[in-house]
Design a protein around this motif. Structure first.
Motif, PDB file in Angstrom:
ATOM      1  N   ILE A  14       0.837  -1.200   0.000  1.00 36.19           N
ATOM      2  CA  ILE A  14       0.000   0.000   0.000  1.00 36.19           C
ATOM      3  C   ILE A  14       0.874   1.253   0.000  1.00 36.19           C
ATOM      4  O   ILE A  14       0.622   2.208  -0.746  1.00 36.19           O
ATOM      5  CB  ILE A  14      -0.950   0.001   1.213  1.00 36.19           C
ATOM      6  N   ALA A  15       1.917   1.252   0.833  1.00 37.09           N
ATOM      7  CA  ALA A  15       2.821   2.407   0.879  1.00 37.09           C
ATOM      8  C   ALA A  15       3.453   2.644  -0.490  1.00 37.09           C
ATOM      9  O   ALA A  15       3.569   3.787  -0.950  1.00 37.09           O
ATOM     10  CB  ALA A  15       3.905   2.191   1.935  1.00 37.09           C
ATOM     11  N   GLY A  16       3.842   1.547  -1.162  1.00 32.03           N
ATOM     12  CA  GLY A  16       4.444   1.669  -2.481  1.00 32.03           C
ATOM     13  C   GLY A  16       3.461   2.196  -3.514  1.00 32.03           C
ATOM     14  O   GLY A  16       3.826   3.003  -4.384  1.00 32.03           O
ATOM     15  N   LEU A  17       2.208   1.731  -3.429  1.00 31.71           N
ATOM     16  CA  LEU A  17       1.183   2.198  -4.366  1.00 31.71           C
ATOM     17  C   LEU A  17       0.926   3.694  -4.180  1.00 31.71           C
ATOM     18  O   LEU A  17       0.847   4.453  -5.162  1.00 31.71           O
ATOM     19  CB  LEU A  17      -0.112   1.417  -4.139  1.00 31.71           C
ATOM     20  N   ILE A  18       0.783   4.123  -2.920  1.00 29.88           N
ATOM     21  CA  ILE A  18       0.578   5.545  -2.644  1.00 29.88           C
ATOM     22  C   ILE A  18       1.754   6.361  -3.187  1.00 29.88           C
ATOM     23  O   ILE A  18       1.570   7.421  -3.795  1.00 29.88           O
ATOM     24  CB  ILE A  18       0.418   5.779  -1.128  1.00 29.88           C
ATOM     25  N   GLU A  19       2.957   5.846  -2.973  1.00 31.61           N
ATOM     26  CA  GLU A  19       4.150   6.555  -3.439  1.00 31.61           C
ATOM     27  C   GLU A  19       4.142   6.738  -4.958  1.00 31.61           C
ATOM     28  O   GLU A  19       4.471   7.814  -5.468  1.00 31.61           O
ATOM     29  CB  GLU A  19       5.412   5.805  -3.012  1.00 31.61           C
ATOM     30  N   ILE A  20       3.755   5.697  -5.687  1.00 30.85           N
ATOM     31  CA  ILE A  20       3.713   5.776  -7.148  1.00 30.85           C
ATOM     32  C   ILE A  20       2.775   6.893  -7.597  1.00 30.85           C
ATOM     33  O   ILE A  20       3.126   7.722  -8.443  1.00 30.85           O
ATOM     34  CB  ILE A  20       3.272   4.430  -7.750  1.00 30.85           C
TER      35      ILE A  20
END
Length: 231
Positions: A14-20
């Motif tokens: 989730i953190a990676g998706l938000i970052e993208i």
């Protein structure tokens, strides 16, 4: 100026998706995976906004939010799988500026981030002579829109960007009653939904801060209608 955002979530996907999504909008980002790591990063680096998950191992988002608020007024967007009204109220009372429920549409999260940044930094701390247009006098309060600051009889009052927006709106229109819907639309710049208690929570926190410093809550409730400041 590129804004730096801190994403705090123990779910790395989730953190990676938000970052993208946030990087695609041109923001600089960093990640932390629990409250303690987030506080450490905030102590060492400058960020313009925090996206903060609630349910994390160790120090959860609520405690992290309390500790962040004790030190700074950086805007905080809280995200949580807890969808009950009381969970949202607790998050806002703890110090979050906004609250989103998981699962969420990443595009909506980006829109909320943009709205928070706009509210938090729209006035800017630009150099120049102070003018009457930038300053609102409300009883013992002095509200400076240019420096985004509030004083009560010369003593500074620490407000979040949302609290500052509400106070500025009411103080600039003394005696006028604003409904919760009007306040939400003018401060949040978003559509208001029924049963949205966000305004009520922020008004409550704002009153407590004003009373602590000035001895007067200043903001009056007109039952069944809304809120106003009488000068």
């Amino acid at each position: 100026m590129q804004r730096r955002l801190l994403i705090v979530d123990d779910d790395r996907e989730i953190a990676g998706l938000i970052e993208i999504y946030l990087r695609n909008e041109g923001y600089l980002t960093d990640k932390a995976h629990d409250g303690a790591e987030a506080l450490d990063k905030l102590a060492r680096e400058e960020f313009d906004l925090v996206v903060l998950d609630v349910m994390m191992p160790g120090m959860d988002g609520m405690e992290a939010c309390r500790r962040i608020r004790a030190e700074r007024e950086i805007p905080i967007l809280m995200v949580s799988a807890k969808a009950e009204d009381m969970d949202k109220i607790l998050g806002l009372m703890t110090g979050a500026d906004d609250y989103m429920i998981k699962p969420f549409n990443p595009l909506e999260l980006v829109a909320r981030v943009k709205s928070l940044l706009r509210r938090s930094y729209q006035y800017g701390k630009t150099a120049g002579a102070e003018t009457d247009e930038n300053v609102i006098a409300a009883g013992p309060l002095r509200i400076d829109k240019q420096s985004h600051s509030v004083e009560a009889d010369g003593r500074p009052i620490r407000l979040t960007s949302t609290e500052f927006g509400i106070l500025s709106l009411l103080a600039a229109n003394p005696g006028r009653v604003f409904s919760a819907e009007e306040i939400f639309q003018q401060v949040w710049k978003e559509k208001y939904f029924e049963s949205n208690n966000t305004v009520m929570v922020h008004i409550s926190k704002l009153r407590d801060k004003l009373e602590q410093e000035s001895g007067d809550k200043l903001i009056a409730t007109v039952w069944g209608v809304g809120y106003k400041i009488d000068l």
